[in-house]
Scaffold this motif. Structure first.
Motif, PDB file in Angstrom:
ATOM      1  N   ALA A  74       0.801  -1.202   0.073  1.00 16.78           N
ATOM      2  CA  ALA A  74      -0.155   0.046  -0.121  1.00 16.78           C
ATOM      3  C   ALA A  74       1.034   1.150  -0.069  1.00 16.78           C
ATOM      4  O   ALA A  74       0.725   2.168  -0.702  1.00 16.78           O
ATOM      5  N   ARG A  75       1.722   1.106   0.893  1.00 19.18           N
ATOM      6  CA  ARG A  75       2.464   2.276   0.864  1.00 19.18           C
ATOM      7  C   ARG A  75       3.568   2.518  -0.516  1.00 19.18           C
ATOM      8  O   ARG A  75       3.530   3.653  -0.866  1.00 19.18           O
ATOM      9  N   ARG A  83      -3.529   4.933  -7.975  1.00 22.98           N
ATOM     10  CA  ARG A  83      -4.751   4.848  -7.247  1.00 22.98           C
ATOM     11  C   ARG A  83      -4.473   3.425  -6.292  1.00 22.98           C
ATOM     12  O   ARG A  83      -4.025   2.522  -6.854  1.00 22.98           O
ATOM     13  N   THR A  84      -5.154   3.388  -5.058  1.00 22.66           N
ATOM     14  CA  THR A  84      -4.779   2.100  -4.351  1.00 22.66           C
ATOM     15  C   THR A  84      -6.101   1.675  -3.628  1.00 22.66           C
ATOM     16  O   THR A  84      -6.846   2.661  -2.853  1.00 22.66           O
ATOM     17  N   ILE A  85      -6.614   0.636  -3.668  1.00 23.97           N
ATOM     18  CA  ILE A  85      -7.726   0.071  -3.050  1.00 23.97           C
ATOM     19  C   ILE A  85      -7.351  -1.050  -2.143  1.00 23.97           C
ATOM     20  O   ILE A  85      -6.497  -1.898  -2.562  1.00 23.97           O
ATOM     21  N   VAL A  86      -7.750  -0.834  -0.877  1.00 24.82           N
ATOM     22  CA  VAL A  86      -7.412  -2.003  -0.007  1.00 24.82           C
ATOM     23  C   VAL A  86      -8.747  -2.599   0.618  1.00 24.82           C
ATOM     24  O   VAL A  86      -9.602  -2.105   1.154  1.00 24.82           O
ATOM     25  N   SER A  87      -8.722  -3.979   0.403  1.00 24.47           N
ATOM     26  CA  SER A  87      -9.924  -4.829   0.602  1.00 24.47           C
ATOM     27  C   SER A  87      -9.693  -5.503   1.757  1.00 24.47           C
ATOM     28  O   SER A  87      -8.722  -6.407   1.877  1.00 24.47           O
ATOM     29  N   ILE A  88     -10.559  -5.316   2.996  1.00 25.95           N
ATOM     30  CA  ILE A  88     -10.144  -6.235   4.218  1.00 25.95           C
ATOM     31  C   ILE A  88     -11.451  -7.052   4.326  1.00 25.95           C
ATOM     32  O   ILE A  88     -12.442  -6.838   4.553  1.00 25.95           O
ATOM     33  N   MET A  89     -11.089  -8.455   4.451  1.00 24.92           N
ATOM     34  CA  MET A  89     -12.082  -9.354   4.870  1.00 24.92           C
ATOM     35  C   MET A  89     -11.521 -10.472   5.804  1.00 24.92           C
ATOM     36  O   MET A  89     -11.073 -11.416   5.558  1.00 24.92           O
ATOM     37  N   LEU A  90     -11.675  -9.860   7.068  1.00 31.63           N
ATOM     38  CA  LEU A  90     -10.896 -10.852   8.259  1.00 31.63           C
ATOM     39  C   LEU A  90     -12.379 -10.822   9.104  1.00 31.63           C
ATOM     40  O   LEU A  90     -13.191  -9.986   9.260  1.00 31.63           O
ATOM     41  N   GLY A  91     -12.504 -11.797   9.959  1.00 32.16           N
ATOM     42  CA  GLY A  91     -13.588 -12.093  11.023  1.00 32.16           C
ATOM     43  C   GLY A  91     -14.326 -13.230  11.123  1.00 32.16           C
ATOM     44  O   GLY A  91     -14.747 -13.890  11.960  1.00 32.16           O
ATOM     45  N   ARG A 115      -6.716   1.262  11.155  1.00 27.65           N
ATOM     46  CA  ARG A 115      -5.984   2.584  11.321  1.00 27.65           C
ATOM     47  C   ARG A 115      -4.336   2.486  10.596  1.00 27.65           C
ATOM     48  O   ARG A 115      -4.158   3.403  10.072  1.00 27.65           O
ATOM     49  N   ASN A 116      -4.118   1.324  11.110  1.00 23.61           N
ATOM     50  CA  ASN A 116      -2.501   1.352  10.533  1.00 23.61           C
ATOM     51  C   ASN A 116      -2.464   1.197   8.968  1.00 23.61           C
ATOM     52  O   ASN A 116      -1.501   1.738   8.403  1.00 23.61           O
ATOM     53  N   LEU A 117      -3.441   0.511   8.457  1.00 26.96           N
ATOM     54  CA  LEU A 117      -3.358   0.456   6.984  1.00 26.96           C
ATOM     55  C   LEU A 117      -3.525   1.868   6.511  1.00 26.96           C
ATOM     56  O   LEU A 117      -3.046   2.025   5.318  1.00 26.96           O
ATOM     57  N   CYS A 118      -4.634   2.752   6.795  1.00 24.83           N
ATOM     58  CA  CYS A 118      -4.938   3.882   6.291  1.00 24.83           C
ATOM     59  C   CYS A 118      -3.745   4.763   6.537  1.00 24.83           C
ATOM     60  O   CYS A 118      -3.273   5.711   5.690  1.00 24.83           O
ATOM     61  N   CYS A 119      -2.948   4.691   7.495  1.00 26.08           N
ATOM     62  CA  CYS A 119      -1.784   5.415   7.647  1.00 26.08           C
ATOM     63  C   CYS A 119      -0.653   5.229   6.877  1.00 26.08           C
ATOM     64  O   CYS A 119       0.118   5.881   6.633  1.00 26.08           O
ATOM     65  N   SER A 120      -0.705   3.961   6.367  1.00 19.25           N
ATOM     66  CA  SER A 120       0.336   3.442   5.560  1.00 19.25           C
ATOM     67  C   SER A 120       0.295   4.184   4.336  1.00 19.25           C
ATOM     68  O   SER A 120       1.301   4.647   3.749  1.00 19.25           O
ATOM     69  N   CYS A 121      -0.636   4.293   3.763  1.00 13.48           N
ATOM     70  CA  CYS A 121      -0.847   5.351   2.501  1.00 13.48           C
ATOM     71  C   CYS A 121      -0.778   6.928   3.041  1.00 13.48           C
ATOM     72  O   CYS A 121      -0.299   7.753   2.198  1.00 13.48           O
ATOM     73  N   ARG A 122      -1.261   7.330   3.930  1.00 10.46           N
ATOM     74  CA  ARG A 122      -1.163   8.565   4.206  1.00 10.46           C
ATOM     75  C   ARG A 122       0.234   9.062   4.460  1.00 10.46           C
ATOM     76  O   ARG A 122       0.606  10.219   3.971  1.00 10.46           O
TER      77      ARG A 122
END
Length: 124
Positions: A74-75, A83-91, A115-122
């Motif tokens: 992602a970074r 453009r970067t799309i992150v899809s999370i499917m956990l649970g 929060r950690n994934l969003c910070c990777s891009c930011r």
């Protein structure tokens, strides 16, 4: 403009149980459907959970190398201004191991990973 799709998840994302994971897994089918303008990267891991499971296994996605590789992907994508799309499917595996933390509330359950994934891009 090229778009990178980063898939994070458990065995469903990884493609466990697919008749031919290279062709019939979620990631493979998604890549074909999206077309050449997209790159789909699969960071799914069989047995991954979001919480620390009560069975003592080290299966929390946040502790796995898959998570670090997904953050790096992602970074890197963001640093290239793609453009970067992150899809999370956990649970799914967490639901099998209903824990006190999960029962405590959805916000505690998912905020650290998101929060950690969003910070990777930011921060890229």
């Amino acid at each position: 403009m090229h778009t990178n799709v980063i898939l994070i998840g458990d065995s469903i994302t990884e493609g466990i149980g697919a008749s031919d994971p290279a062709k019939t897994s979620y990631a493979a089918v998604l890549g074909r459907l999206l077309g050449e303008e997209y790159t789909v990267e699969n960071f799914g891991r069989n047995g991954a959970t979001l919480n620390d499971p009560p069975n003592g296994k080290n299966d929390s996605y946040l502790r796995l190398s898959h998570y670090e590789r997904a953050k790096a992907a992602a970074r890197d994508s963001c640093a290239r201004k793609e453009r970067t799309i992150v899809s999370i499917m956990l649970g799914t595996n967490d639901a099998k191991n209903v824990s006190a933390r999960f029962a405590a509330g959805v916000n505690d359950y998912k905020d650290p990973a998101i929060r950690n994934l969003c910070c990777s891009c930011r921060d890229a």
